[in-house]
Design a protein around this motif. Structure first.
Motif, PDB file in Angstrom:
ATOM      1  N   VAL A  34      47.521  23.711  -5.641  1.00  0.00           N
ATOM      2  CA  VAL A  34      48.222  23.588  -6.921  1.00  0.00           C
ATOM      3  C   VAL A  34      47.458  22.569  -7.766  1.00  0.00           C
ATOM      4  N   ILE A  35      47.028  22.997  -8.952  1.00  0.00           N
ATOM      5  CA  ILE A  35      46.173  22.146  -9.774  1.00  0.00           C
ATOM      6  C   ILE A  35      46.749  22.046 -11.185  1.00  0.00           C
ATOM      7  N   PRO A  36      47.329  20.905 -11.531  1.00  0.00           N
ATOM      8  CA  PRO A  36      47.789  20.713 -12.913  1.00  0.00           C
ATOM      9  C   PRO A  36      46.598  20.480 -13.839  1.00  0.00           C
ATOM     10  N   SER A  37      46.702  20.974 -15.054  1.00  0.00           N
ATOM     11  CA  SER A  37      45.628  20.737 -16.023  1.00  0.00           C
ATOM     12  C   SER A  37      45.633  19.298 -16.514  1.00  0.00           C
ATOM     13  N   GLY A  38      46.787  18.646 -16.420  1.00  0.00           N
ATOM     14  CA  GLY A  38      46.929  17.277 -16.902  1.00  0.00           C
ATOM     15  C   GLY A  38      47.938  17.203 -18.026  1.00  0.00           C
ATOM     16  N   ARG A  39      48.367  15.996 -18.328  1.00  0.00           N
ATOM     17  CA  ARG A  39      49.339  15.779 -19.392  1.00  0.00           C
ATOM     18  C   ARG A  39      48.748  14.835 -20.423  1.00  0.00           C
ATOM     19  N   LEU A  40      49.265  14.917 -21.615  1.00  0.00           N
ATOM     20  CA  LEU A  40      48.843  13.990 -22.663  1.00  0.00           C
ATOM     21  C   LEU A  40      49.296  12.572 -22.320  1.00  0.00           C
ATOM     22  N   HIS A  41      48.427  11.614 -22.609  1.00  0.00           N
ATOM     23  CA  HIS A  41      48.768  10.201 -22.484  1.00  0.00           C
ATOM     24  C   HIS A  41      49.073   9.667 -23.883  1.00  0.00           C
ATOM     25  N   VAL A  67      44.403  22.583 -22.656  1.00  0.00           N
ATOM     26  CA  VAL A  67      45.688  23.197 -22.309  1.00  0.00           C
ATOM     27  C   VAL A  67      46.520  22.246 -21.437  1.00  0.00           C
ATOM     28  N   PRO A  68      47.108  21.205 -22.004  1.00  0.00           N
ATOM     29  CA  PRO A  68      47.952  20.322 -21.198  1.00  0.00           C
ATOM     30  C   PRO A  68      49.170  21.050 -20.648  1.00  0.00           C
ATOM     31  N   ASP A  69      49.670  20.516 -19.525  1.00  0.00           N
ATOM     32  CA  ASP A  69      50.905  21.004 -18.889  1.00  0.00           C
ATOM     33  C   ASP A  69      50.802  22.456 -18.445  1.00  0.00           C
ATOM     34  N   SER A  70      49.619  22.874 -18.045  1.00  0.00           N
ATOM     35  CA  SER A  70      49.418  24.186 -17.437  1.00  0.00           C
ATOM     36  C   SER A  70      48.984  23.980 -15.982  1.00  0.00           C
ATOM     37  N   TRP A  71      49.009  25.053 -15.202  1.00  0.00           N
ATOM     38  CA  TRP A  71      48.761  24.922 -13.763  1.00  0.00           C
ATOM     39  C   TRP A  71      47.967  26.117 -13.239  1.00  0.00           C
ATOM     40  N   VAL A  72      47.079  25.864 -12.303  1.00  0.00           N
ATOM     41  CA  VAL A  72      46.472  26.916 -11.492  1.00  0.00           C
ATOM     42  C   VAL A  72      47.087  26.831 -10.101  1.00  0.00           C
ATOM     43  N   VAL A  73      47.498  27.984  -9.589  1.00  0.00           N
ATOM     44  CA  VAL A  73      48.077  28.063  -8.247  1.00  0.00           C
ATOM     45  C   VAL A  73      47.306  29.099  -7.449  1.00  0.00           C
ATOM     46  N   TYR A  74      46.883  28.698  -6.238  1.00  0.00           N
ATOM     47  CA  TYR A  74      46.175  29.644  -5.373  1.00  0.00           C
ATOM     48  C   TYR A  74      46.749  29.565  -3.969  1.00  0.00           C
ATOM     49  N   PRO A 124      57.789  25.199  -0.152  1.00  0.00           N
ATOM     50  CA  PRO A 124      58.183  23.876  -0.634  1.00  0.00           C
ATOM     51  C   PRO A 124      56.979  23.082  -1.128  1.00  0.00           C
ATOM     52  N   ALA A 125      57.230  22.086  -1.931  1.00  0.00           N
ATOM     53  CA  ALA A 125      56.145  21.278  -2.467  1.00  0.00           C
ATOM     54  C   ALA A 125      55.371  20.574  -1.359  1.00  0.00           C
ATOM     55  N   ALA A 126      56.047  20.292  -0.260  1.00  0.00           N
ATOM     56  CA  ALA A 126      55.392  19.597   0.843  1.00  0.00           C
ATOM     57  C   ALA A 126      54.278  20.415   1.476  1.00  0.00           C
ATOM     58  N   ARG A 127      54.255  21.738   1.224  1.00  0.00           N
ATOM     59  CA  ARG A 127      53.218  22.605   1.797  1.00  0.00           C
ATOM     60  C   ARG A 127      52.071  22.825   0.812  1.00  0.00           C
ATOM     61  N   CYS A 128      52.049  22.057  -0.269  1.00  0.00           N
ATOM     62  CA  CYS A 128      51.036  22.235  -1.315  1.00  0.00           C
ATOM     63  C   CYS A 128      50.043  21.084  -1.322  1.00  0.00           C
ATOM     64  N   ALA A 129      48.788  21.429  -1.512  1.00  0.00           N
ATOM     65  CA  ALA A 129      47.778  20.432  -1.878  1.00  0.00           C
ATOM     66  C   ALA A 129      47.770  20.383  -3.398  1.00  0.00           C
ATOM     67  N   ILE A 130      48.237  19.289  -3.960  1.00  0.00           N
ATOM     68  CA  ILE A 130      48.370  19.146  -5.413  1.00  0.00           C
ATOM     69  C   ILE A 130      47.280  18.182  -5.873  1.00  0.00           C
ATOM     70  N   LEU A 131      46.324  18.692  -6.623  1.00  0.00           N
ATOM     71  CA  LEU A 131      45.132  17.924  -6.970  1.00  0.00           C
ATOM     72  C   LEU A 131      45.191  17.473  -8.421  1.00  0.00           C
ATOM     73  N   GLY A 132      45.261  16.178  -8.646  1.00  0.00           N
ATOM     74  CA  GLY A 132      45.312  15.680 -10.012  1.00  0.00           C
ATOM     75  C   GLY A 132      45.694  14.215 -10.035  1.00  0.00           C
ATOM     76  N   GLU A 133      45.998  13.721 -11.222  1.00  0.00           N
ATOM     77  CA  GLU A 133      46.382  12.321 -11.384  1.00  0.00           C
ATOM     78  C   GLU A 133      47.902  12.207 -11.382  1.00  0.00           C
ATOM     79  N   ALA A 134      48.387  11.019 -11.057  1.00  0.00           N
ATOM     80  CA  ALA A 134      49.826  10.805 -10.907  1.00  0.00           C
ATOM     81  C   ALA A 134      50.588  11.152 -12.179  1.00  0.00           C
ATOM     82  N   HIS A 135      49.939  10.976 -13.329  1.00  0.00           N
ATOM     83  CA  HIS A 135      50.590  11.243 -14.606  1.00  0.00           C
ATOM     84  C   HIS A 135      50.998  12.715 -14.753  1.00  0.00           C
ATOM     85  N   SER A 136      50.417  13.591 -13.914  1.00  0.00           N
ATOM     86  CA  SER A 136      50.725  15.024 -13.994  1.00  0.00           C
ATOM     87  C   SER A 136      51.955  15.420 -13.189  1.00  0.00           C
TER      88      SER A 136
END
Length: 446
Positions: A34-41, A67-74, A124-136
């Motif tokens: 799970v890869i968030p694109s990121g959020r605006l600061h 494209v903030p607040d978008s996600w790639v899921v694989y 569940p979220a616990a089964r995901c590798a979520i790659l990004g910064e905490a702000h996402s």
């Protein structure tokens, strides 16, 4: 110069990313990437946002960078999904619906608010590798960046796919347009700021779109390694010009440096020519099995040979390197990995299971220590500078006799020299990505 079209190369690129993700998830014992694109600061106590920079992990999968607040899921065995935020908004321009040659490879879910992504993310979220910064973080989907997953993906990101190389070649051509415009502005007596503006106009990208802040230094300012102040007034006399500037093609960076003398017949121009010739040879030394650390040490010796030829040092190149005098004139590393980021990840990685290859002793600023292999792209950027602080340190360390201070005084008003190209390591040797773009631009201007 015919540039390769990235579109027909994308399917194989995506297959490579899927295969890497499959192995990375297996190593991490996880089910989904799970890869968030990121959020605006946003600035403190204001609704004014900082420039948005997309998560590099996100733009590896598709050519979207704004494209903030978008996600790639694989999930292994399934088509990747893009969760795409297209908000209802009358304050800003709404992003167009995804289109182009890559969309056929994704399942696309359009959302109107960021929170709508939660229902579409794998559970569940616990089964995901979520790659990004905490702000996402979105609800329970907080980036966890599992080390096994990150180590594997970062290590292999050094090996560029043909799709990535095609985009990096595009970024070279774009940046070269800017470099030629910047040189012309320098020759016409422009200020640093006006040179910067000429560069951005020629590239067609503003400061927030460029891969890094332009380094544009006239005269002594070329001795400041990351000079980004951009003086608004041109100096009374422009003696020299150093520009370190790149461009971005679908999120892939170029990073090019050139140095010019105002007087083509000057001794400083002769020194530029000597560094340029040495830089070409350094780039030609790139090849499979070559230790980048050794390239860096060899660069010190070659550069000290130039200073010896110009009478700046009084000792042998070997003595200058052994004593540390060489670091006073060449204080940074030979270069770094480049791709999705200017200083791309895993430059020190020992393997795809982690570990670190340390820098050689006495070279604290080298950014790359790996052995080169086909598919890697590195910068080769030797430099010679006349920096008061470092020269004073060398004198204080007892090395004053190794330096001809009259010659230093002669060259100091020019600041320094850096020449930088990007070089692809191939099965048979080196493929310089930068020089052909300059040669093609020169041929078209005749």
């Amino acid at each position: 110069m015919m540039l390769p079209d990235p579109a027909p190369l994308y399917a194989d690129h995506l297959a490579t990313l899927k295969a890497r993700a499959d192995e990375a998830l297996a190593r991490g014992g996880l089910d989904h990437l799970v890869i968030p694109s990121g959020r605006l600061h946003y600035q403190h106590a204001d609704d004014l946002g900082y420039p948005f920079y997309v998560n590099p992990q996100f733009k590896a999968w598709l050519p979207l960078t704004r494209v903030p607040d978008s996600w790639v899921v694989y999930t292994p065995g399934r088509r990747p999904t893009l969760i795409f935020l297209q908000p209802r908004d009358y304050w800003h321009v709404i992003p167009d619906a995804p289109s182009g040659w890559w969309v056929e490879h994704f399942d696309i879910q359009v959302i109107r608010t960021p929170d709508e992504a939660v229902a579409l993310l794998p559970k569940p979220a616990a089964r995901c590798a979520i790659l990004g910064e905490a702000h996402s973080t979105l609800g329970e989907y907080a980036p966890n960046n599992p080390q096994d997953v990150v180590d594997y993906l970062a290590y292999h990101r050094a090996f560029k796919t043909p799709y990535e190389i095609a985009l990096m070649r595009q970024a070279q051509v774009m940046a070269v347009r800017g470099h030629r415009a910047a040189e012309a502005a320098f020759r016409n007596g422009a200020s640093e700021f006006d040179i910067h503006m000429a560069y951005c106009t020629a590239v067609g990208q503003d400061a927030a779109e460029l891969p890094y802040g332009n380094i544009i230094g006239l005269n002594e300012h070329a001795a400041v390694l990351h000079y980004t102040e951009l003086g608004r007034q041109a100096p009374a006399q422009s003696r020299s010009f150093l520009i370190d500037a790149g461009a971005s093609a679908a999120g892939y960076a170029s990073d090019i440096t050139r140095t010019y003398a105002a007087d083509a017949g000057s001794e400083f121009q002769a020194m530029i020519d000597a560094v340029d010739a040495a830089q070409i040879q350094m780039g030609q030394a790139v090849g499979p099995g070559v230790d980048y650390k050794q390239l860096h040490v060899d660069a010190h010796l070659r550069l000290m040979g130039i200073l010896k030829d110009f009478g700046v040092i009084t000792v042998s190149p070997e003595a200058a390197v052994a004593s540390g005098v060489s670091a006073a004139f060449f204080p940074h590393g030979l270069g770094h990995s480049i791709g999705l980021q200017v200083h791309d990840v895993a430059g020190f990685a020992a393997s795809d299971r982690g570990g670190r290859i340390e820098r050689p002793e006495g070279h604290p600023y080298l950014r790359m220590t790996r052995v080169l292999a086909p598919g890697m792209v590195v910068t080769i950027e030797p430099g010679l500078y006349f920096i008061d602080m470092l020269l004073e340190d060398a004198k204080a360390a007892g090395h004053g006799a190794a330096i001809d201070w009259d010659r230093v005084a002669h060259f100091k008003p020019f600041g320094g020299i850096r020449i930088e190209d990007e070089v692809l390591c191939t099965e048979t040797g080196a493929d310089n990505l930068t020089r052909p773009a300059f040669a093609d631009a020169s041929s078209h201007s005749r």
